[in-house]
Write an enzyme that holds these catalytic residues in place. Structure first.
Site, PDB file in Angstrom:
ATOM      1  N   GLY A  43     -22.442  43.773 -19.727  1.00 26.09           N
ATOM      2  CA  GLY A  43     -21.917  44.370 -18.501  1.00 26.09           C
ATOM      3  C   GLY A  43     -21.541  43.331 -17.462  1.00 26.09           C
ATOM      4  CB  CYS A  44     -23.343  40.385 -16.172  1.00 23.60           C
ATOM      5  SG  CYS A  44     -24.787  41.337 -15.624  1.00 23.60           S
TER       6      CYS A  44
END
Length: 156
Positions: A43-44
């Site tokens: 996600g990051c």
């Protein structure tokens, strides 16, 4: 802790590029500060790639982007290089920025309660005032939401 419509206190943080940055370094520009849990996670990585892919649009609107997590500058350097991020990543190992922006929350991870960064983004205007915030960010459409808010603020 800061609140919408108020000036953000000047802060200092260690940054990629062997720099120390202060909020005052960005005076005269819109500053987008996005907090994310950890370098090199799906996600990051996706969130950073989305900002990277739209960097020219942000630049055209007089905006600078910085990412913040509790990772070390050394880990940030590797992540930034690997992902070719055209913006700095700030290390907040002591959680001073996280506390200022109130992004440390209790989260469930594999059935355990842990303290972690709640994915959040803050938009600070050229005078240093917090003008927009996004909390509990969903990565997929987030970059577009930030761009839209910036368009509305700048009239472009």
């Amino acid at each position: 802790m800061i609140t919408l419509g108020n000036a953000v206190p000047d802060f200092e943080a260690s940054s990629t590029g062997d720099k120390t940055v202060n909020l005052s370094d960005y005076q005269g520009k819109y500053l987008i500060i996005y907090f994310y849990p950890k370098d090199n996670t799906p996600g990051c990585t996706q969130e950073g790639q989305s900002f990277r892919g739209n960097i020219e649009k942000f630049t055209a609107l007089n905006a600078v982007i910085v990412g913040v997590s509790r990772d070390t500058v050394r880990v940030h350097e590797g992540f930034k290089c690997k992902q070719e991020f055209p913006f700095d990543l700030l290390s907040d190992a002591d959680e001073k920025l996280c506390q200022l922006f109130d992004v440390i929350k209790m989260k469930n991870m594999y059935g355990k309660q842990v303290r972690g960064i709640e994915r959040s983004t803050f938009l600070i205007n050229p005078q240093g005032v917090l003008v927009h915030e996004w909390r509990k960010v969903k990565v997929k459409s987030h970059c577009e939401e930030v761009l839209q808010a910036l368009h509305e603020l700048t009239g472009n």
